[in-house]
Design a protein around this motif. Structure first.
Motif, PDB file in Angstrom:
ATOM      1  N   LEU A 222       9.458  51.089  -4.534  1.00 17.88           N
ATOM      2  CA  LEU A 222       8.622  52.066  -3.826  1.00 17.88           C
ATOM      3  C   LEU A 222       7.308  51.444  -3.362  1.00 17.88           C
ATOM      4  CD1 LEU A 222       9.223  55.243  -6.012  1.00 17.88           C
ATOM      5  CD2 LEU A 222      10.084  54.810  -3.690  1.00 17.88           C
ATOM      6  N   ILE A 223       6.700  50.626  -4.201  1.00 20.62           N
ATOM      7  CA  ILE A 223       5.457  49.960  -3.820  1.00 20.62           C
ATOM      8  C   ILE A 223       5.709  49.018  -2.639  1.00 20.62           C
ATOM      9  CG2 ILE A 223       3.744  48.255  -4.585  1.00 20.62           C
ATOM     10  CD1 ILE A 223       3.901  49.666  -7.381  1.00 20.62           C
TER      11      ILE A 223
ATOM     12  N   THR B  79       5.232  47.721   3.241  1.00 14.92           N
ATOM     13  CA  THR B  79       5.824  47.233   4.484  1.00 14.92           C
ATOM     14  C   THR B  79       6.069  48.344   5.505  1.00 14.92           C
ATOM     15  OG1 THR B  79       8.069  47.401   3.573  1.00 14.92           O
ATOM     16  CG2 THR B  79       6.928  45.279   3.336  1.00 14.92           C
ATOM     17  N   SER B  80       5.681  49.563   5.184  1.00 17.29           N
ATOM     18  CA  SER B  80       5.974  50.711   6.056  1.00 17.29           C
ATOM     19  C   SER B  80       5.181  50.706   7.357  1.00 17.29           C
ATOM     20  CB  SER B  80       5.718  52.020   5.304  1.00 17.29           C
ATOM     21  OG  SER B  80       4.321  52.210   5.133  1.00 17.29           O
TER      22      SER B  80
ATOM     23  N   GLU C  63      -3.863  49.547   1.898  1.00 16.69           N
ATOM     24  CA  GLU C  63      -4.883  50.273   1.131  1.00 16.69           C
ATOM     25  C   GLU C  63      -4.228  51.309   0.227  1.00 16.69           C
ATOM     26  OE1 GLU C  63      -8.716  50.196   4.130  1.00 16.69           O
ATOM     27  OE2 GLU C  63      -7.092  51.623   4.539  1.00 16.69           O
ATOM     28  N   ALA C  64      -3.192  51.952   0.733  1.00 15.06           N
ATOM     29  CA  ALA C  64      -2.462  52.944  -0.065  1.00 15.06           C
ATOM     30  C   ALA C  64      -1.837  52.291  -1.287  1.00 15.06           C
ATOM     31  CB  ALA C  64      -1.399  53.622   0.786  1.00 15.06           C
ATOM     32  N   VAL C  65      -1.253  51.115  -1.099  1.00 10.54           N
ATOM     33  CA  VAL C  65      -0.629  50.400  -2.223  1.00 10.54           C
ATOM     34  C   VAL C  65      -1.671  50.061  -3.282  1.00 10.54           C
ATOM     35  CG1 VAL C  65       0.411  48.190  -2.868  1.00 10.54           C
ATOM     36  CG2 VAL C  65       1.370  49.514  -0.989  1.00 10.54           C
ATOM     37  N   GLU C  66      -2.810  49.570  -2.867  1.00  9.76           N
ATOM     38  CA  GLU C  66      -3.865  49.236  -3.839  1.00  9.76           C
ATOM     39  C   GLU C  66      -4.292  50.476  -4.622  1.00  9.76           C
ATOM     40  OE1 GLU C  66      -4.804  46.217  -4.835  1.00  9.76           O
ATOM     41  OE2 GLU C  66      -3.202  45.617  -3.464  1.00  9.76           O
TER      42      GLU C  66
ATOM     43  N   PRO D 161      11.141  50.558 -13.774  1.00  8.15           N
ATOM     44  CA  PRO D 161      10.260  49.512 -13.231  1.00  8.15           C
ATOM     45  C   PRO D 161      10.768  48.937 -11.908  1.00  8.15           C
ATOM     46  CG  PRO D 161      10.590  49.177 -15.568  1.00  8.15           C
ATOM     47  CD  PRO D 161      11.550  50.251 -15.137  1.00  8.15           C
ATOM     48  N   LYS D 162      12.061  48.761 -11.790  1.00 10.62           N
ATOM     49  CA  LYS D 162      12.648  48.236 -10.556  1.00 10.62           C
ATOM     50  C   LYS D 162      12.473  49.228  -9.410  1.00 10.62           C
ATOM     51  CE  LYS D 162      16.991  46.431  -8.735  1.00 10.62           C
ATOM     52  NZ  LYS D 162      18.417  46.231  -8.990  1.00 10.62           N
ATOM     53  N   GLU D 163      12.676  50.500  -9.690  1.00 10.85           N
ATOM     54  CA  GLU D 163      12.513  51.534  -8.670  1.00 10.85           C
ATOM     55  C   GLU D 163      11.052  51.651  -8.233  1.00 10.85           C
ATOM     56  OE1 GLU D 163      16.264  54.413  -9.907  1.00 10.85           O
ATOM     57  OE2 GLU D 163      14.245  54.962 -10.588  1.00 10.85           O
ATOM     58  N   ILE D 164      10.133  51.586  -9.175  1.00 12.34           N
ATOM     59  CA  ILE D 164       8.707  51.664  -8.851  1.00 12.34           C
ATOM     60  C   ILE D 164       8.300  50.456  -8.018  1.00 12.34           C
ATOM     61  CG2 ILE D 164       6.381  51.592  -9.837  1.00 12.34           C
ATOM     62  CD1 ILE D 164       7.608  53.276 -12.205  1.00 12.34           C
TER      63      ILE D 164
END
Length: 126
Positions: free
Chosen positions: A33-34, A39-40, A55-58, A27-30
């Motif tokens: 990544l999100i 922020t990328s 939009e990608a995150v959603e 869960p921490k790693e996911i």
């Protein structure tokens, strides 16, 4: 016989320890990544259409929720939620400023490796 049993149990414990750490860290790693994607500032390409990082995150969050029962690791999250279209099977791509376009799966796995190395360094220094 007791000594052999103790050695065997120690061996089994050493083999299972990394699995429990991985399960606990998923869960921490996911979440990382999100956050990394959000922020990328990179452009995400799905089925030929460009999308912002937000939009990608959603989109990834929706797929994560849909596939949650099958996701037990950050790698499974990447595979099921962030690497390819469920409908067309086409891989997602990422285009970041001054970088060549690449598959989002590769990009995210590289970040996951970097994150894990940083976490390991932090643990080693405590």
């Amino acid at each position: 016989m007791t000594r052999h049993l103790a050695i065997f149990l120690a061996f089994i414990s050493s083999m299972l320890a990394p699995l429990s750490v991985q399960a606990d860290s998923a869960p921490k790693e996911i979440k990382h990544l999100i956050q990394f994607v959000s922020t990328s500032g990179c452009t995400f390409i799905r089925n030929g259409s460009e999308h912002s990082s937000l939009e990608a995150v959603e989109h990834m969050k929706k797929k994560y929720q849909y596939f949650s029962s099958k996701i037990d690791s950050a790698e499974a999250f990447i595979e099921l939620s962030a690497s390819k279209s469920t409908f067309s099977g086409q891989p997602y791509h990422i285009k970041c400023e001054n970088q060549p376009k690449e598959k989002s799966q590769t990009w995210l796995l590289n970040e996951l490796t970097r994150y894990r190395m940083a976490e390991k360094l932090e643990l080693d220094n405590t």
